[in-house]
Design a protein around this motif. Structure first.
Motif, mmCIF file in Angstrom:
data_model
loop_
_atom_site.group_PDB
_atom_site.id
_atom_site.type_symbol
_atom_site.label_atom_id
_atom_site.label_comp_id
_atom_site.label_asym_id
_atom_site.label_seq_id
_atom_site.Cartn_x
_atom_site.Cartn_y
_atom_site.Cartn_z
ATOM 1 N N UNK A 165 0.829 -1.203 0.000
ATOM 2 C CA UNK A 165 0.000 0.000 0.000
ATOM 3 C C UNK A 165 0.871 1.265 0.000
ATOM 4 N N UNK A 166 0.546 2.181 -0.922
ATOM 5 C CA UNK A 166 1.240 3.486 -1.034
ATOM 6 C C UNK A 166 2.740 3.330 -1.276
ATOM 7 N N UNK A 167 3.172 2.218 -1.844
ATOM 8 C CA UNK A 167 4.603 1.990 -2.042
ATOM 9 C C UNK A 167 5.215 3.034 -2.966
ATOM 10 N N UNK A 168 4.491 3.437 -4.013
ATOM 11 C CA UNK A 168 5.047 4.411 -4.949
ATOM 12 C C UNK A 168 5.369 5.732 -4.256
ATOM 13 N N UNK A 169 4.624 6.047 -3.204
ATOM 14 C CA UNK A 169 4.827 7.313 -2.506
ATOM 15 C C UNK A 169 5.700 7.164 -1.260
ATOM 16 N N UNK A 170 5.586 6.015 -0.591
ATOM 17 C CA UNK A 170 6.266 5.847 0.699
ATOM 18 C C UNK A 170 7.382 4.817 0.653
ATOM 19 N N UNK A 171 7.762 4.363 -0.530
ATOM 20 C CA UNK A 171 8.753 3.303 -0.650
ATOM 21 C C UNK A 171 10.109 3.645 -0.061
ATOM 22 N N UNK A 172 10.423 4.937 0.070
ATOM 23 C CA UNK A 172 11.718 5.326 0.618
ATOM 24 C C UNK A 172 11.731 5.480 2.120
ATOM 25 N N UNK A 173 10.613 5.258 2.777
ATOM 26 C CA UNK A 173 10.544 5.402 4.234
ATOM 27 C C UNK A 173 11.388 4.314 4.885
ATOM 28 N N UNK A 174 12.413 4.677 5.657
ATOM 29 C CA UNK A 174 13.273 3.650 6.278
ATOM 30 C C UNK A 174 12.531 2.757 7.260
ATOM 31 N N UNK A 175 11.407 3.226 7.798
ATOM 32 C CA UNK A 175 10.637 2.391 8.721
ATOM 33 C C UNK A 175 9.993 1.214 8.009
ATOM 34 N N UNK A 176 9.844 1.305 6.676
ATOM 35 C CA UNK A 176 9.116 0.293 5.914
ATOM 36 C C UNK A 176 10.020 -0.533 5.022
ATOM 37 N N UNK A 177 11.308 -0.521 5.305
ATOM 38 C CA UNK A 177 12.225 -1.255 4.429
ATOM 39 C C UNK A 177 11.955 -2.756 4.518
ATOM 40 N N UNK A 178 12.621 -3.514 3.643
ATOM 41 C CA UNK A 178 12.421 -4.957 3.642
ATOM 42 C C UNK A 178 11.453 -5.369 2.557
ATOM 43 N N UNK A 179 10.502 -6.234 2.911
ATOM 44 C CA UNK A 179 9.560 -6.757 1.930
ATOM 45 C C UNK A 179 8.727 -5.655 1.280
ATOM 46 N N UNK A 180 8.486 -4.567 1.993
ATOM 47 C CA UNK A 180 7.671 -3.481 1.430
ATOM 48 C C UNK A 180 8.283 -2.971 0.134
ATOM 49 N N UNK A 181 9.570 -2.705 0.151
ATOM 50 C CA UNK A 181 10.244 -2.195 -1.046
ATOM 51 C C UNK A 181 10.352 -3.243 -2.143
ATOM 52 N N UNK A 182 10.226 -4.522 -1.780
ATOM 53 C CA UNK A 182 10.342 -5.590 -2.787
ATOM 54 C C UNK A 182 9.218 -5.555 -3.809
ATOM 55 N N UNK A 183 8.171 -4.787 -3.547
ATOM 56 C CA UNK A 183 7.067 -4.726 -4.492
ATOM 57 C C UNK A 183 7.272 -3.759 -5.641
ATOM 58 N N UNK A 184 8.368 -2.990 -5.610
ATOM 59 C CA UNK A 184 8.576 -1.991 -6.660
ATOM 60 C C UNK A 184 8.577 -2.581 -8.072
ATOM 61 N N UNK A 185 9.349 -3.650 -8.344
ATOM 62 C CA UNK A 185 9.364 -4.186 -9.718
ATOM 63 C C UNK A 185 7.987 -4.609 -10.203
ATOM 64 N N UNK A 186 7.186 -5.196 -9.316
ATOM 65 C CA UNK A 186 5.857 -5.639 -9.717
ATOM 66 C C UNK A 186 4.963 -4.451 -10.054
ATOM 67 N N UNK A 187 5.008 -3.404 -9.235
ATOM 68 C CA UNK A 187 4.179 -2.234 -9.514
ATOM 69 C C UNK A 187 4.632 -1.542 -10.795
ATOM 70 N N UNK A 188 5.943 -1.471 -11.028
ATOM 71 C CA UNK A 188 6.436 -0.875 -12.282
ATOM 72 C C UNK A 188 5.952 -1.663 -13.479
ATOM 73 N N UNK A 189 6.022 -2.998 -13.393
ATOM 74 C CA UNK A 189 5.553 -3.842 -14.498
ATOM 75 C C UNK A 189 4.052 -3.660 -14.709
ATOM 76 N N UNK A 190 3.318 -3.530 -13.625
ATOM 77 C CA UNK A 190 1.872 -3.335 -13.719
ATOM 78 C C UNK A 190 1.544 -2.004 -14.399
#
Length: 448
Positions: A43-68
């Motif tokens: 949720x909100x990864x495109x906007x909050x993906x750089x938040x250090x509190x949410x690192x780990x699996x949260x950021x792993x969704x970037x490639x999938x969202x870009x492909x989508x």
């Protein structure tokens, strides 16, 4: 409009299915209630993906969202499905205040999971919420609780949220674990540890990241207390000051739409919930409808991605876009990936099964249907008078008839009735939802 495949939900399963189906040449429409893709996990990864509190699996969704975002997909955010006619292949949706119809040769439900309700005394007080809701606020608004926060319950999400809040500078003051004694030994016997070693390592990492947070184990008798809002959390044998209480007892498949469609379901004895009956590729008892991701059984985002792709490959085979050989080649690899992602599930299911007092709250004064303000005692009384299941209960009470349509109270109603009548929640059955699946105004309906 019409399409080959209509997908409900843009979480990991829905996005993966859409990308795969578009790559195979299918016309794809994605209906998503959220304003942006990601689902709950991303949720909100495109906007909050750089938040250090949410690192780990949260950021792993970037490639999938870009492909989508890059795929040839008719993506419809902020759009809600309120009716589905599988026989005709017609979906009724509402967006921007107006209802419209979409025709689809095949429909994939990728609606994910919902948190299991935890009805305890005081759970309706301001300041008491679910761990998932707190995580949503963190992802969408960067908001963390003020004051003393207590996490109570069990499951991977509880530890993940504790680690995320700690990294955000708001570590919980206390963790109250409700996992009963002896569960770890039973879970180890359930196996899956060796095959699920990568996921187990993540869990051990969360334990290490939260080791400084005080915690109590095998807690029972949870109660939220306060005048106007929560100020204290109590349990059998103790209590602590509390400004925010976050409850979590795992997640269960979101079965509202599958039940409304009359699809076949099976009882999950480990997690004590219902799950739609599907084959290896997500196909259900309806020839036009498939289900992928946590909505078909809790497995996590990696398994959901494989399940979504499997459902897309199966859709392509059904419309003639894949030969039998091509289907077998793609499906074989995806099935292996999903097996790997699910390897730790027997261990997790055995460890984190819900305690009896969570399913059927013992205190008669506890509200179990928040929409209609029905208590556990009222449900027990109706069961003694003859209500044999949640649907029969409607003849005695309005439980399950509010705006949430039983999403939050349905499992609790069944468990209470079962305990009162000496049967099982499986035998008590489920509520039978009906369309509209979400509240719909007359203006929205007239605006089509």
């Amino acid at each position: 409009m019409s399409c080959d495949l209509a997908i409900i939900g843009a979480g990991p399963a829905g996005m993966a299915a859409a990308v795969e189906a578009a790559d195979l040449g299918l016309s794809v429409a994605v209906i998503d209630e959220n304003p942006a893709p990601g689902g709950q996990v991303f949720r909100s990864l495109e906007r909050a993906g750089g938040d250090p509190a949410l690192r780990g699996d949260f950021a792993a969704g970037r490639p999938l969202i870009r492909a989508f975002r890059a795929a040839r997909i008719d993506y419809r955010p902020a759009t809600t499905l309120w009716h589905l006619d599988p026989e005709a292949g017609l979906l009724s949706v509402v967006a921007a205040g107006a209802s419209m119809t979409i025709a689809a040769n095949r429909v994939l439900l990728a609606t994910g999971a919902q948190e299991r309700p935890v009805p305890i005394p005081g759970w309706t007080l301001p300041g008491v919420m679910t761990a998932g809701a707190a995580q949503t606020l963190l992802k969408t608004a960067g908001a963390v609780p003020a004051g003393r926060t207590v996490l109570a319950g069990q499951g991977p999400l509880l530890l993940l949220l504790a680690a995320q809040l700690s990294r955000a500078g708001a570590p919980p003051a206390l963790i109250l674990e409700t996992t009963p004694k002896g569960r770890l030994r039973a879970a180890i016997r359930a196996s899956g540890l060796l095959a699920g070693a990568p996921l187990l390592a993540k869990g051990l990492g969360l334990l290490a990241a939260t080791r400084r947070i005080p915690r109590l184990r095998a807690v029972t008798g949870l109660r939220a207390e306060g005048d106007g809002r929560v100020g204290r959390v109590s349990w059998d044998g103790g209590s602590a000051a509390c400004d925010t209480l976050l409850l979590h007892e795992g997640v269960v498949p979101a079965t509202h739409i599958p039940l409304a469609l009359g699809l076949d379901h099976d009882w999950d004895p480990a997690q004590r919930c219902w799950r739609p009956r599907i084959d290896d590729y997500g196909a259900t008892s309806d020839a036009r409808v498939a289900i992928a991701g946590d909505g078909a059984g809790i497995g996590g985002w990696q398994a959901a991605i494989s399940a979504g792709r499997l459902a897309a490959v199966d859709a392509a085979r059904r419309v003639g876009r894949l030969t039998a050989e091509g289907f077998a080649r793609r499906a074989g690899l995806l099935l292996a990936q999903r097996r790997s992602a699910l390897a730790l599930r027997p261990f997790l299911d055995a460890l984190y099964g819900p305690p009896d007092w969570v399913l059927a709250p013992p205190d008669d004064e506890v509200l179990v249907c928040r929409c209609e303000e029905v208590t556990a005692g009222q449900v027990r009384a109706a069961a003694r008078l003859g209500a044999s299941g949640p649907n029969q209960l409607k003849a005695y009470l309005r439980a399950g008839m509010g705006p949430c349509q039983g999403r939050l109270c349905g499992t609790t109603l069944a468990a209470l009735i079962a305990a009162s009548r000496g049967t099982t929640p499986e035998a008590a059955g489920t509520l039978r939802p009906r369309a509209p699946y979400k509240p719909l105004t007359v203006a929205e309906l007239a605006g089509r």
